[in-house]
Design a protein around this motif. Structure first.
Motif, PDB file in Angstrom:
ATOM      1  N   ILE A 540      41.841  11.165  30.802  1.00 25.24           N
ATOM      2  CA  ILE A 540      42.641  10.888  32.010  1.00 25.24           C
ATOM      3  C   ILE A 540      41.849  10.014  32.977  1.00 25.24           C
ATOM      4  O   ILE A 540      42.371   9.059  33.548  1.00 25.24           O
ATOM      5  N   LYS A 541      40.583  10.343  33.103  1.00 23.21           N
ATOM      6  CA  LYS A 541      39.723   9.586  34.028  1.00 23.21           C
ATOM      7  C   LYS A 541      39.681   8.119  33.607  1.00 23.21           C
ATOM      8  O   LYS A 541      39.748   7.223  34.444  1.00 23.21           O
ATOM      9  N   SER A 542      39.572   7.885  32.277  1.00 18.01           N
ATOM     10  CA  SER A 542      39.497   6.478  31.858  1.00 18.01           C
ATOM     11  C   SER A 542      40.804   5.730  32.087  1.00 18.01           C
ATOM     12  O   SER A 542      40.846   4.522  31.974  1.00 18.01           O
ATOM     13  N   ARG A 543      41.869   6.462  32.392  1.00 19.34           N
ATOM     14  CA  ARG A 543      43.135   5.772  32.730  1.00 19.34           C
ATOM     15  C   ARG A 543      43.401   5.827  34.233  1.00 19.34           C
ATOM     16  O   ARG A 543      44.504   5.670  34.690  1.00 19.34           O
ATOM     17  N   LYS A 544      42.346   6.133  34.969  1.00 21.45           N
ATOM     18  CA  LYS A 544      42.341   6.091  36.433  1.00 21.45           C
ATOM     19  C   LYS A 544      43.195   7.169  37.106  1.00 21.45           C
ATOM     20  O   LYS A 544      43.555   7.064  38.275  1.00 21.45           O
ATOM     21  N   GLY A 545      43.581   8.193  36.348  1.00 10.88           N
ATOM     22  CA  GLY A 545      44.318   9.304  36.959  1.00 10.88           C
ATOM     23  C   GLY A 545      43.444  10.016  37.984  1.00 10.88           C
ATOM     24  O   GLY A 545      42.210  10.007  37.875  1.00 10.88           O
ATOM     25  N   GLU A 546      44.065  10.603  38.990  1.00  5.99           N
ATOM     26  CA  GLU A 546      43.305  11.356  39.991  1.00  5.99           C
ATOM     27  C   GLU A 546      43.134  12.770  39.448  1.00  5.99           C
ATOM     28  O   GLU A 546      44.125  13.470  39.224  1.00  5.99           O
ATOM     29  N   VAL A 547      41.894  13.179  39.223  1.00  2.53           N
ATOM     30  CA  VAL A 547      41.655  14.460  38.550  1.00  2.53           C
ATOM     31  C   VAL A 547      41.264  15.545  39.551  1.00  2.53           C
ATOM     32  O   VAL A 547      40.320  15.377  40.322  1.00  2.53           O
ATOM     33  N   ILE A 548      42.022  16.632  39.533  1.00  7.01           N
ATOM     34  CA  ILE A 548      41.711  17.786  40.388  1.00  7.01           C
ATOM     35  C   ILE A 548      41.453  18.951  39.443  1.00  7.01           C
ATOM     36  O   ILE A 548      42.351  19.376  38.715  1.00  7.01           O
ATOM     37  N   ILE A 549      40.222  19.438  39.439  1.00 10.89           N
ATOM     38  CA  ILE A 549      39.875  20.511  38.496  1.00 10.89           C
ATOM     39  C   ILE A 549      39.828  21.849  39.225  1.00 10.89           C
ATOM     40  O   ILE A 549      39.207  21.967  40.290  1.00 10.89           O
ATOM     41  N   ILE A 550      40.503  22.831  38.660  1.00 13.95           N
ATOM     42  CA  ILE A 550      40.395  24.192  39.190  1.00 13.95           C
ATOM     43  C   ILE A 550      39.517  24.959  38.209  1.00 13.95           C
ATOM     44  O   ILE A 550      39.850  25.052  37.024  1.00 13.95           O
ATOM     45  N   ARG A 551      38.392  25.404  38.686  1.00 12.11           N
ATOM     46  CA  ARG A 551      37.455  26.045  37.761  1.00 12.11           C
ATOM     47  C   ARG A 551      36.879  27.310  38.381  1.00 12.11           C
ATOM     48  O   ARG A 551      36.952  27.521  39.594  1.00 12.11           O
ATOM     49  N   ASN A 552      36.299  28.135  37.489  1.00 12.20           N
ATOM     50  CA  ASN A 552      35.668  29.373  37.944  1.00 12.20           C
ATOM     51  C   ASN A 552      34.314  29.101  38.575  1.00 12.20           C
ATOM     52  O   ASN A 552      33.617  28.165  38.159  1.00 12.20           O
ATOM     53  N   ALA A 553      33.933  29.951  39.496  1.00 13.46           N
ATOM     54  CA  ALA A 553      32.587  29.869  40.055  1.00 13.46           C
ATOM     55  C   ALA A 553      31.592  30.005  38.910  1.00 13.46           C
ATOM     56  O   ALA A 553      31.813  30.791  37.979  1.00 13.46           O
ATOM     57  N   GLY A 554      30.543  29.196  38.961  1.00 17.82           N
ATOM     58  CA  GLY A 554      29.510  29.295  37.933  1.00 17.82           C
ATOM     59  C   GLY A 554      29.784  28.399  36.740  1.00 17.82           C
ATOM     60  O   GLY A 554      28.937  28.248  35.864  1.00 17.82           O
ATOM     61  N   MET A 555      30.950  27.779  36.681  1.00 13.05           N
ATOM     62  CA  MET A 555      31.257  26.888  35.558  1.00 13.05           C
ATOM     63  C   MET A 555      30.749  25.494  35.902  1.00 13.05           C
ATOM     64  O   MET A 555      31.055  24.981  36.986  1.00 13.05           O
ATOM     65  N   GLU A 556      29.977  24.914  35.009  1.00 16.82           N
ATOM     66  CA  GLU A 556      29.410  23.592  35.314  1.00 16.82           C
ATOM     67  C   GLU A 556      30.342  22.519  34.768  1.00 16.82           C
ATOM     68  O   GLU A 556      30.581  22.453  33.569  1.00 16.82           O
ATOM     69  N   ILE A 557      30.854  21.690  35.631  1.00 16.80           N
ATOM     70  CA  ILE A 557      31.632  20.541  35.147  1.00 16.80           C
ATOM     71  C   ILE A 557      31.085  19.305  35.850  1.00 16.80           C
ATOM     72  O   ILE A 557      30.919  19.298  37.082  1.00 16.80           O
ATOM     73  N   ASP A 558      30.792  18.293  35.071  1.00 18.45           N
ATOM     74  CA  ASP A 558      30.202  17.066  35.596  1.00 18.45           C
ATOM     75  C   ASP A 558      30.993  16.558  36.807  1.00 18.45           C
ATOM     76  O   ASP A 558      32.198  16.296  36.715  1.00 18.45           O
ATOM     77  N   ALA A 559      30.299  16.393  37.939  1.00 17.70           N
ATOM     78  CA  ALA A 559      30.968  15.996  39.182  1.00 17.70           C
ATOM     79  C   ALA A 559      31.693  14.662  39.012  1.00 17.70           C
ATOM     80  O   ALA A 559      32.738  14.431  39.622  1.00 17.70           O
ATOM     81  N   ALA A 560      31.131  13.785  38.144  1.00 17.68           N
ATOM     82  CA  ALA A 560      31.728  12.453  37.989  1.00 17.68           C
ATOM     83  C   ALA A 560      33.108  12.510  37.335  1.00 17.68           C
ATOM     84  O   ALA A 560      33.881  11.553  37.389  1.00 17.68           O
ATOM     85  N   LEU A 561      33.408  13.641  36.701  1.00 19.80           N
ATOM     86  CA  LEU A 561      34.688  13.736  35.982  1.00 19.80           C
ATOM     87  C   LEU A 561      35.878  13.957  36.907  1.00 19.80           C
ATOM     88  O   LEU A 561      37.012  13.680  36.532  1.00 19.80           O
ATOM     89  N   ALA A 562      35.594  14.496  38.098  1.00 15.45           N
ATOM     90  CA  ALA A 562      36.728  14.943  38.920  1.00 15.45           C
ATOM     91  C   ALA A 562      36.712  14.293  40.288  1.00 15.45           C
ATOM     92  O   ALA A 562      35.661  14.017  40.851  1.00 15.45           O
ATOM     93  N   ASP A 563      37.897  14.033  40.816  1.00 14.50           N
ATOM     94  CA  ASP A 563      37.989  13.601  42.213  1.00 14.50           C
ATOM     95  C   ASP A 563      37.744  14.801  43.123  1.00 14.50           C
ATOM     96  O   ASP A 563      37.133  14.675  44.166  1.00 14.50           O
ATOM     97  N   TYR A 564      38.259  15.941  42.704  1.00 11.29           N
ATOM     98  CA  TYR A 564      38.042  17.174  43.473  1.00 11.29           C
ATOM     99  C   TYR A 564      37.845  18.327  42.497  1.00 11.29           C
ATOM    100  O   TYR A 564      38.493  18.372  41.456  1.00 11.29           O
ATOM    101  N   GLN A 565      36.970  19.237  42.879  1.00 11.04           N
ATOM    102  CA  GLN A 565      36.850  20.475  42.097  1.00 11.04           C
ATOM    103  C   GLN A 565      37.147  21.646  43.031  1.00 11.04           C
ATOM    104  O   GLN A 565      36.594  21.723  44.135  1.00 11.04           O
ATOM    105  N   ILE A 566      38.009  22.527  42.587  1.00 13.43           N
ATOM    106  CA  ILE A 566      38.350  23.700  43.408  1.00 13.43           C
ATOM    107  C   ILE A 566      37.816  24.927  42.687  1.00 13.43           C
ATOM    108  O   ILE A 566      38.162  25.156  41.521  1.00 13.43           O
ATOM    109  N   GLU A 567      36.968  25.650  43.404  1.00  8.74           N
ATOM    110  CA  GLU A 567      36.298  26.780  42.759  1.00  8.74           C
ATOM    111  C   GLU A 567      36.997  28.081  43.133  1.00  8.74           C
ATOM    112  O   GLU A 567      37.283  28.325  44.300  1.00  8.74           O
ATOM    113  N   ILE A 568      37.273  28.890  42.112  1.00  6.99           N
ATOM    114  CA  ILE A 568      37.807  30.234  42.377  1.00  6.99           C
ATOM    115  C   ILE A 568      36.905  31.257  41.684  1.00  6.99           C
ATOM    116  O   ILE A 568      36.152  30.896  40.771  1.00  6.99           O
ATOM    117  N   PRO A 569      36.963  32.526  42.086  1.00  5.66           N
ATOM    118  CA  PRO A 569      36.040  33.500  41.502  1.00  5.66           C
ATOM    119  C   PRO A 569      36.261  33.701  40.003  1.00  5.66           C
ATOM    120  O   PRO A 569      37.402  33.634  39.527  1.00  5.66           O
TER     121      PRO A 569
END
Ligand code: F6R
Length: 612
Positions: A540-569
């Motif tokens: 999706i990123k390579s097609r310029k989509g705006e990426v919003i990731i919802i992920r668990n606390a403690g999960m490592e996801i490369d910051a460059a992959l997402a426009d925003y990361q939302i952390e939940i417990p």
């Protein structure tokens, strides 16, 4: 859909009717009307909500012992004053409020036109009242008999209340495939689409059955007959009396209040169904029929909309935990496709309202074919609850916002407990593992509470998406149904086109939609899917989509992959739907709010879909 409310016997029957209609507005709210008898029949209608109707009648003479009213969700004919109920017969004698669809209305209408009748509305309901009036005139019948005989020619679903202005001490109601409840109070009778508006005034209720007609009299007596004219003694149920004042409690919408109620509802569900001392799940409907559940070859789950999404989550959980084969179907498809059902099947119907026409029909079909039917319902005493062999109630309380939030998490939490329970019955889950799962589950209310702390962040971020035309929600595994639910929430309250997809399916078509204007919400809270999901995000990123990731606390996801990361417990994977859905509900809420939409009563929708 539509809400029916009628009263005979109260000093100000119209006031009772208007108050009841407000509680029924979740069934439809595009137009409303009331008729009151005081020397003559006076009918008032508006395009709009019950509040608009109240405004409209505030200086009108509304006193009278007999009144009937309606809040409408348009089926035949656009929302307009002339299509609003009550509908009158042309001779001005009869007034009717109707819920349902008269399928052969066109042939009845042609017949009446030939007889010289004319029509003021585009509705099938006006055809019905005129047809009854024709019977009454032609055969010189009193109202109950005119209703009974004319219904012999009527095809479709209906619940209606009808008043004859030449005999205003009596009201008649009939039902087929749509709900109608008769409340009995010290001062008279209330007739309504469901029990909500009756709980303040009635001690007893009769749930009218299909093909029954009730005649209620101002004097306090009533008779019930069936369509064949056999006399019926209905079961009279005691109603728990409650003052149901629904309040937003400081929130600006019921939806937001209901989102915030979720931790408490999960806690209530756990309290009701888990014996923490014994580390055991106690679900009476299953305990009483343990053998049936143990021997079940297959479970088929039916539901609509959000309830269907909850069913999909149950499929993942029950198959993996209990090892029982599960299929999930839209009730509307199941009921018409001649499905193979055997007596060793269990058919589970999931419904918040317990009144959804398609789910009810699917359950009735499963009953006819000998399956054991089990309802997962929020509304006690509702029609589906009364048509299943066993029922378990979710503990969500009355849900007012049309977009389902707390009922969804209530359903998912009960279904998760059912999956664990079945796993212990099939022997797939050791009691010690069960105890561990219960302990993890007991933490969920707290985790949901923490997930709600994303509120302000999401309120700010959502401003970026207020003017978008489309959005995608992607998830894998248990998060796929959550993605569907996120997309449904967004489209129903903000009117933005949204789709939920299994993340890996993107490549098979939907990726063509992705460009820099497309927000793509990625649900990355299930660890087991993370690696695969990461590749989907790259695409999706390579097609310029705006990426919003919802992920668990403690999960490592490369910051460059997402426009925003939302952390939940972080919670255990089988519990992730309960926390992941929270930010999605909030995002939809804030986007809809930013667009100035009516959050609790979105356009074109109704909470209870009692027509197919
Ligand atoms: C969506 C929504 C609907 C209902 C559906 C089934 O927010 O509320 O999709 O889930 O109409 O309703 P019930 O659960 O009452 O059978």
């Amino acid at each position: 859909m539509c809400g029916i409310m009628a009263n005979i016997g109260s000093e100000n029957a119209a006031r009772e009717v208007l108050a009841g209609l407000k509680k029924l507005e979740y069934r439809g709210y595009d137009s409303a009307g009331v008729a009151v008898f005081n020397n003559a029949l006076n009918v008032f209608k508006v395009k709009g909500k019950v509040a608009d109707l109240e405004d409209h009648v505030k200086n009108q003479p509304m006193a009278g012992l007999v009144a009937l009213g309606h809040t409408r969700w348009a089926t035949h004919g656009v929302p307009a004053e002339n299509n609003a109920h009550p509908h009158m017969s042309e001779n001005g004698r009869l007034a009717m409020v109707h819920n349902g669809i008269i399928e052969n209305y066109q042939s009845l209408k042609n017949f009446l036109i030939e007889k010289g009748y004319s029509f003021k509305s585009d509705t099938d309901s006006e055809v019905l009242v005129q047809y009854i009036a024709w019977y009454q005139d032609h055969y010189q019948l009193e109202l109950t008999e005119a209703v009974r005989r004319s219904l012999g020619d009527v095809e479709g679903s209906f619940a209606f209340v009808i008043l004859d202005s030449t005999a205003p001490n009596t009201m008649v109601a009939a039902k087929n495939d749509n709900p109608l409840v008769v409340g009995i109070s010290g001062s008279g009778f209330y007739l309504a689409s469901d029990v909500f508006p009756l709980t303040e005034s009635c001690d007893k209720v009769i749930y009218l059955e299909d093909q029954e007609i009730i005649t209620v009299h101002l004097e306090g007596d009533y008779e019930v007959i069936d369509f064949e004219n056999a006399s019926i003694t209905p079961e009279v149920h005691t109603l728990e009396r409650k003052d149901t004042v629904y309040s937003k409690e400081g929130f600006d919408s019921f939806m937001l209040k209901e989102i915030y109620e979720q931790p408490e509802i999960i806690a209530r569900t756990l309290k009701s169904y888990v014996d923490t001392n014994l580390a055991e799940i106690k679900i009476e409907a299953i305990d009483l029929h343990r053998r049936i559940f143990k021997q079940a070859k297959r479970i088929v789950i039916v539901g609509c909309g959000t309830s269907w999404h909850a069913g999909l989550i149950a499929e993942y959980l029950i198959e993996s935990m209990a090892g029982i084969h599960v299929e999930v179907e839209y009730a509307s498809e199941f009921r018409y496709r001649d499905p193979l059902i055997s007596t060793s099947d269990i058919v589970i119907g999931i419904s918040q309202s317990g009144e959804t026409a398609d789910t009810l029909a699917a359950i009735k079909l499963a009953n006819e074919r000998g399956a054991f039917t089990y309802g997962i319902i929020n509304t006690p005493g509702s029609t589906i609850a009364r048509h299943t062999d066993a029922v378990s109630y979710i503990k969500a309380g009355v849900e007012i916002g049309v977009a389902s939030t707390k009922a969804f998490t209530g359903q998912v939490s009960l279904l998760t407990l059912i999956a664990l329970k079945l796993a212990t019955i099939t022997g797939k889950l050791h009691p010690l593992q069960c105890k561990k799962s219960i302990d993890e589950f007991l933490e969920v209310p707290k985790m949901m509470q923490e997930a709600l702390l994303t509120d302000q962040l999401l309120g700010d971020l959502s401003q970026n998406w207020v003017n978008k035309e489309s959005a995608l929600f992607l998830g894998r595994g248990l998060n796929f149904p959550v993605a569907l639910e996120g997309a449904l929430k967004l489209k129903e309250i903000s009117y933005i086109h949204a789709e939920g997809y299994p993340a890996a399916e993107m490549k098979h078509g939907p990726i063509a939609l992705v460009d820099s204007e497309m927000p793509v919400f990625i649900l990355a809270t299930n660890k087991s899917a993370l690696l695969k999901l990461t590749s989907n995000i790259q695409e999706i990123k390579s097609r310029k989509g705006e990426v919003i990731i919802i992920r668990n606390a403690g999960m490592e996801i490369d910051a460059a992959l997402a426009d925003y990361q939302i952390e939940i417990p972080a919670v255990s994977e089988f519990l992730t739907p309960l926390t992941t859905v929270v930010p999605l509900q909030l995002i939809s809420y804030y986007i809809a709010k930013g667009r100035g939409c009516n959050i609790d009563q979105p356009r074109n929708l109704a909470k209870s879909v009692t027509v197919e």
